[in-house]
Design a protein around this motif. Structure first.
Motif, PDB file in Angstrom:
ATOM      1  N   ILE A   1      -4.993   2.604   2.685  1.00  0.00           N
ATOM      2  CA  ILE A   1      -5.092   3.585   1.598  1.00  0.00           C
ATOM      3  C   ILE A   1      -3.748   3.589   0.878  1.00  0.00           C
ATOM      4  O   ILE A   1      -2.727   3.977   1.447  1.00  0.00           O
ATOM      5  CB  ILE A   1      -5.422   4.990   2.127  1.00  0.00           C
ATOM      6  N   LEU A   2      -3.754   3.141  -0.357  1.00  0.00           N
ATOM      7  CA  LEU A   2      -2.519   3.034  -1.136  1.00  0.00           C
ATOM      8  C   LEU A   2      -2.406   4.224  -2.079  1.00  0.00           C
ATOM      9  O   LEU A   2      -3.364   4.552  -2.792  1.00  0.00           O
ATOM     10  CB  LEU A   2      -2.529   1.729  -1.938  1.00  0.00           C
ATOM     11  N   VAL A   3      -1.247   4.865  -2.088  1.00  0.00           N
ATOM     12  CA  VAL A   3      -0.981   5.991  -2.984  1.00  0.00           C
ATOM     13  C   VAL A   3       0.140   5.583  -3.936  1.00  0.00           C
ATOM     14  O   VAL A   3       1.261   5.316  -3.504  1.00  0.00           O
ATOM     15  CB  VAL A   3      -0.574   7.259  -2.208  1.00  0.00           C
ATOM     16  N   VAL A   4      -0.160   5.548  -5.229  1.00  0.00           N
ATOM     17  CA  VAL A   4       0.818   5.177  -6.256  1.00  0.00           C
ATOM     18  C   VAL A   4       1.109   6.410  -7.108  1.00  0.00           C
ATOM     19  O   VAL A   4       0.301   6.787  -7.957  1.00  0.00           O
ATOM     20  CB  VAL A   4       0.305   4.019  -7.136  1.00  0.00           C
ATOM     21  N   PRO A   5       2.235   7.069  -6.881  1.00  0.00           N
ATOM     22  CA  PRO A   5       2.577   8.271  -7.649  1.00  0.00           C
ATOM     23  C   PRO A   5       3.175   7.915  -9.005  1.00  0.00           C
ATOM     24  O   PRO A   5       3.467   6.746  -9.294  1.00  0.00           O
ATOM     25  CB  PRO A   5       3.603   8.967  -6.751  1.00  0.00           C
ATOM     26  N   GLY A   6       3.368   8.954  -9.821  1.00  0.00           N
ATOM     27  CA  GLY A   6       3.939   8.747 -11.141  1.00  0.00           C
ATOM     28  C   GLY A   6       5.229   9.521 -11.324  1.00  0.00           C
ATOM     29  O   GLY A   6       5.982   9.730 -10.382  1.00  0.00           O
TER      30      GLY A   6
END
Length: 209
Positions: A75-80
């Motif tokens: 599960i990849l989480v790419v924040p901004g």
């Protein structure tokens, strides 16, 4: 390859000037779910190197692993955040996102992290969302994307995008619900004392209907 008995690895990307709640919100949700379901999740922060990363509000975060040493991510989480725009030219970061997403069960973004997914080639023609302040820039650069406003997240199966900052909490709870069911998601929200979760779920169901 992960067996059914192995925990799913949650990889939370961090980079300079990342928005704090963008990554800490989902990290808290997945971390709490990991406590409630022993052995189900392993939560890691990942950055280009293991040197401390300074966030948008000056927090120094020491990543668990680097791009070179990170294990396969489920599960990849790419924040901004503000750093997302500077990272659009970071080919090393974009290539890692693309490689990790290709092997992940679910790839997610928070806020302007959707722009990183689009530039990395993970978001192509599917519906998506992002922070309201990033909508016009994303539409200009990626006119084929169907960007939805007024929603907390958009679930397209393998890719889930969410709106700005606090919406990452709702998105992460939605992922927990998808993986482990509503009881685990509700219990996670209860332990976090995150009361807006039920309203967010109802709003998402209404939007989907």
């Amino acid at each position: 390859m992960r067996s059914d008995s192995d925990p799913r690895r949650v990889g939370v990307l961090v980079y300079p000037d990342v928005e704090d709640l963008d990554f800490v919100g989902p990290l808290e949700v997945f971390g709490m779910a990991a406590r409630l379901r022993t052995g189900a999740l392993e939560v890691l922060t990942v950055a280009e190197t293991t040197a401390p990363v300074r966030t948008s509000f000056g927090l120094l975060v020491t990543p668990h692993c680097s791009f070179a040493t990170a294990p396969p991510i489920d599960i990849l989480v790419v924040p901004g955040g503000g750093g997302a725009w500077a990272s659009l030219e970071n080919r090393t970061l974009l290539d890692w996102i693309a490689r990790s997403a290709a092997g992940a069960e679910i790839t997610t973004s928070v806020c302007s992290g959707a722009m990183l997914l689009a530039v990395a080639g993970v978001l192509r023609h599917q519906p998506a969302t992002t922070h309201w302040n990033a909508m016009s820039r994303m539409r200009e650069r990626f006119p084929d994307l169907e960007l939805r406003e007024g929603v907390r997240w958009v679930d397209e199966g393998g890719v889930i995008t969410s709106a700005g900052v606090s919406a990452g909490i709702d998105m992460a709870l939605h992922v927990v619900e998808r993986l482990f069911g509503p009881e685990t998601a509700d219990l996670t929200a209860h332990w976090l004392q995150y009361e807006p979760w039920r309203a967010a779920r109802l709003a998402a169901a209404s939007a989907a209907g």
